[in-house]
Enzyme design. Structure first.
Site, PDB file in Angstrom:
ATOM      1  N   HIS A 146      -1.549  -9.889  63.074  1.00  0.00           N
ATOM      2  CA  HIS A 146      -2.027  -8.819  62.192  1.00  0.00           C
ATOM      3  C   HIS A 146      -2.187  -9.243  60.738  1.00  0.00           C
ATOM      4  CE1 HIS A 146      -0.128  -6.888  65.692  1.00  0.00           C
ATOM      5  NE2 HIS A 146      -1.160  -6.081  65.614  1.00  0.00           N
ATOM      6  N   GLY A 196       3.826   1.072  51.498  1.00  0.00           N
ATOM      7  CA  GLY A 196       3.167   1.528  52.713  1.00  0.00           C
ATOM      8  C   GLY A 196       1.651   1.523  52.574  1.00  0.00           C
ATOM      9  N   GLY A 225       8.677   2.640  48.060  1.00  0.00           N
ATOM     10  CA  GLY A 225       8.032   3.796  48.675  1.00  0.00           C
ATOM     11  C   GLY A 225       8.616   5.093  48.170  1.00  0.00           C
ATOM     12  N   MET A 265      10.537   6.689  56.202  1.00  0.00           N
ATOM     13  CA  MET A 265      10.108   6.346  57.555  1.00  0.00           C
ATOM     14  C   MET A 265      10.078   4.853  57.897  1.00  0.00           C
ATOM     15  SD  MET A 265       7.209   9.295  58.106  1.00  0.00           S
ATOM     16  CE  MET A 265       7.282   9.217  59.881  1.00  0.00           C
ATOM     17  N   ASP A 321       9.565  14.445  46.839  1.00  0.00           N
ATOM     18  CA  ASP A 321       9.702  15.878  47.097  1.00  0.00           C
ATOM     19  C   ASP A 321      11.134  16.147  47.538  1.00  0.00           C
ATOM     20  OD1 ASP A 321       8.256  14.314  49.365  1.00  0.00           O
ATOM     21  OD2 ASP A 321       9.374  15.870  50.406  1.00  0.00           O
TER      22      ASP A 321
HETATM   23  N1  HPA Z   1       9.977  12.670  55.301  1.00  0.00           N
HETATM   24  C1  HPA Z   1       9.706  11.408  55.575  1.00  0.00           C
HETATM   25  N2  HPA Z   1       9.203  10.571  54.679  1.00  0.00           N
HETATM   26  C2  HPA Z   1       8.951  11.041  53.455  1.00  0.00           C
HETATM   27  C3  HPA Z   1       9.222  12.351  53.112  1.00  0.00           C
HETATM   28  C4  HPA Z   1       9.759  13.202  54.093  1.00  0.00           C
HETATM   29  O1  HPA Z   1      10.026  14.369  53.851  1.00  0.00           O
HETATM   30  N3  HPA Z   1       8.850  12.518  51.810  1.00  0.00           N
HETATM   31  C5  HPA Z   1       8.381  11.334  51.385  1.00  0.00           C
HETATM   32  N4  HPA Z   1       8.446  10.438  52.365  1.00  0.00           N
END
Ligand code: HPA
Length: 239
Positions: A4, A20, A89, A183, A207
């Protein structure tokens, strides 16, 4: 070349930043690196290699989620000899006292994923950061006066959980001290450990799932630039 990544051997530096988003990899290359060259465009997962403060550094986008990130991390470690991986990230805070734009340094990453379950015979592996990178990143952030937290994150397979569940999914994690969800980190840490490499995730709270606070697109861009600058300083300072 690996499956890849189309870079030739030697074209990727042993120090790799891992955003990411491919366009964020390009942003870092254009804003911070000298003599940056795009080393891979396969599937538009852009990767660049250049110089920062006289040190060769690569930036390779990973896509979203552990399966995607694990592909790039595995190939960087096994085909290109990467020894230092720093994910940069965003994360979603799952504790009310985390403010958007705060930095989270992922000391450890719990996961709800089954991805590595077979490796450990069904038992749970504690994926953790390289202490050296962690403590130096913390010192840099503190010296810059940035709000920074160090703790466990949850690397989840799910961005959009089933909202019909009676209890918010984050409750047991938050009650065990987990700061935020994202993630990719558990895969980066697990694969780096497997190959004897160093790894750290530097995250910005984009957030807060409890308070509903969210960053604007502008704040996310500025926060990302600041985080990339911190990561570059970290990986290029003499250790
Ligand atoms: N979940 C997963 N990954 C994220 C989130 C979330 O709420 N916010 C920013 N990355």
């Amino acid at each position: 070349m690996s499956v890849h990544l189309e870079a030739r051997p030697g074209e990727i530096a042993p120090i790799v930043l891992l955003p990411g988003d491919p366009l964020r990899a390009q942003f870092i290359a254009e804003k911070f690196l000298v003599d940056a060259v795009c080393h891979s465009r396969v599937r538009n997962a852009l990767g660049f290699t250049g110089i920062y403060r006289n040190v060769r550094v690569s930036v390779q986008s990973t896509g979203m989620g552990m399966p995607s990130a694990a592909i790039y991390v595995h190939e960087l470690l096994t085909a290109y000899g990467a020894h230092t991986l720093v994910r940069i990230g965003t994360c979603g805070g799952i504790r009310a006292d985390l403010r958007t734009r705060d930095l989270v340094l992922a000391q450890a990453a719990a996961t709800d994923s089954a991805m590595f379950r077979a490796t450990f015979g069904g038992a749970t592996y504690a994926a953790s950061a390289s202490f050296d990178l962690l403590q130096r990143a913390h010192a840099l952030a503190v010296a810059q006066g940035r709000p920074v937290r160090v703790g466990t994150v949850l690397t989840s397979d799910t961005f959009y959980p089933d909202e019909r569940q009676p209890t918010p999914w984050w409750t047991p994690w938050a009650e065990h001290g987990v700061l935020a969800a994202e993630m990719e980190t558990a895969a980066v840490y697990t694969l780096a450990a497997r190959r004897g490499a160093r790894a750290l995730s530097i995250l910005t709270v984009s957030d807060n799932l409890i308070t509903g606070e969210q960053t604007t697109a502008d704040e996310r861009q500025t926060g990302f630039g600041d985080m990339a600058a911190l990561a570059l300083e970290l990986v290029t300072e003499p250790s």
